[in-house]
Write an enzyme that holds these catalytic residues in place. Structure first.
Site, PDB file in Angstrom:
ATOM      1  N   GLY A 164     -13.024  -3.596   1.746  1.00 23.52           N
ATOM      2  CA  GLY A 164     -14.110  -4.417   1.233  1.00 23.52           C
ATOM      3  C   GLY A 164     -15.330  -3.546   0.965  1.00 23.52           C
TER       4      GLY A 164
ATOM      5  CG  MET B 217      -9.160  -4.928   9.158  1.00 24.22           C
ATOM      6  SD  MET B 217      -8.247  -6.481   8.984  1.00 24.22           S
ATOM      7  CE  MET B 217      -7.986  -6.918  10.710  1.00 24.22           C
TER       8      MET B 217
ATOM      9  CG  ASP C 258     -12.612  -7.857  -0.293  1.00 24.35           C
ATOM     10  OD1 ASP C 258     -13.629  -7.824   0.442  1.00 24.35           O
ATOM     11  OD2 ASP C 258     -11.502  -7.449   0.080  1.00 24.35           O
TER      12      ASP C 258
ATOM     13  CD  GLU D 259      -2.862  -1.222   2.344  1.00 25.34           C
ATOM     14  OE1 GLU D 259      -4.026  -1.629   2.219  1.00 25.34           O
ATOM     15  OE2 GLU D 259      -2.363  -0.925   3.456  1.00 25.34           O
TER      16      GLU D 259
END
Length: 237
Positions: free
Chosen positions: A82, A181, A205, A13
């Site tokens: 997500g 997260m 996702d 990232e």
């Protein structure tokens, strides 16, 4: 004078942003608290890029160190997430309107899910100027012509969401655009320190139908796309 701290949870990232500074030959590496901080310039702005590690505690500690130890005046969190909100697809983007914890549960004391006891705020608002800069930067990048960006809530928890029932519960509890997260913990630290922040996430996702092979492929692409948008944002701030 702005000094921008850029936080990613995983190495993929931040690789693009770190390499940008290293290619200029001026980047300085500092190791503190088990973390590697790369200081230099991206465009005209002084920046510090760091991999914080996965999870809320790692993210909050890293943000606090950027603010107090490195004097960062603005924080950007980049990475993958997500997708939750209807209409978002894989490799689409969310820029944070605000951030909440989806795993904070003090309902036994009369609070709603996500609400931190004895705090005056329920969610942490991203900086409006930074949000608008993200939108402007996204619209100006030809490579994102087939992608979408929405402004929405980021939901954070120390859980990897790959289950439809968990996803549906998060939707009922906090109504986010996406789930990840680290973002809210970074936002929390910025709020307490009165530092403007924004979270930029590319969807890797759909948070409920993962196959391990598909996730690995999308993770790498999404992480790189997010960091390339951050590069443009930094040059526009």
């Amino acid at each position: 004078m702005k000094k921008i701290g850029i936080i990613g949870a995983m190495q993929i990232e931040i690789n693009h942003l770190k390499d940008l500074m290293l290619s200029g030959g001026e980047a300085k590496k500092t190791v503190e608290g088990g973390l590697e901080f790369y200081s230099g310039h991206i465009g005209k702005n002084e920046c510090v890029v760091v991999r914080c590690g996965v999870g809320k505690v790692n993210a909050a500690l890293c943000a606090q160190r950027l603010i107090l130890g490195f004097g960062c005046t603005h924080i950007i969190n980049t990475g993958i997430a997500g997708a939750i909100k209807s209409g978002l697809g894989i490799l689409d983007f969310v820029v944070s309107s605000d951030a909440v914890y989806h795993d904070m549960d003090a309902t036994g004391f009369g609070y709603k899910i996500g609400q931190i006891p004895q705090m005056d705020v329920y969610s942490f608002l991203a900086d409006e100027k930074m949000i608008q800069t993200v939108k402007k930067s996204f619209d100006g990048m030809d490579e994102f012509a087939n992608h979408h960006l929405i402004e929405g809530r980021i939901a954070t928890g120390d859980q990897f969401i790959s289950d439809k029932q968990k996803k549906e519960k998060i939707v009922r509890d906090v109504e986010p655009a996406c789930v990840e997260m680290e973002g809210c913990a970074i936002a929390h630290a910025c709020f307490l320190n009165k530092i403007p922040f924004v979270i930029i996430r590319c969807m890797s996702d759909m948070a409920d139908d993962l196959s391990s092979n598909g996730y690995e492929f999308n993770e790498s692409i999404a992480a790189d796309l997010s960091s390339r948008l951050v590069e443009k944002v930094i040059k526009e701030i």
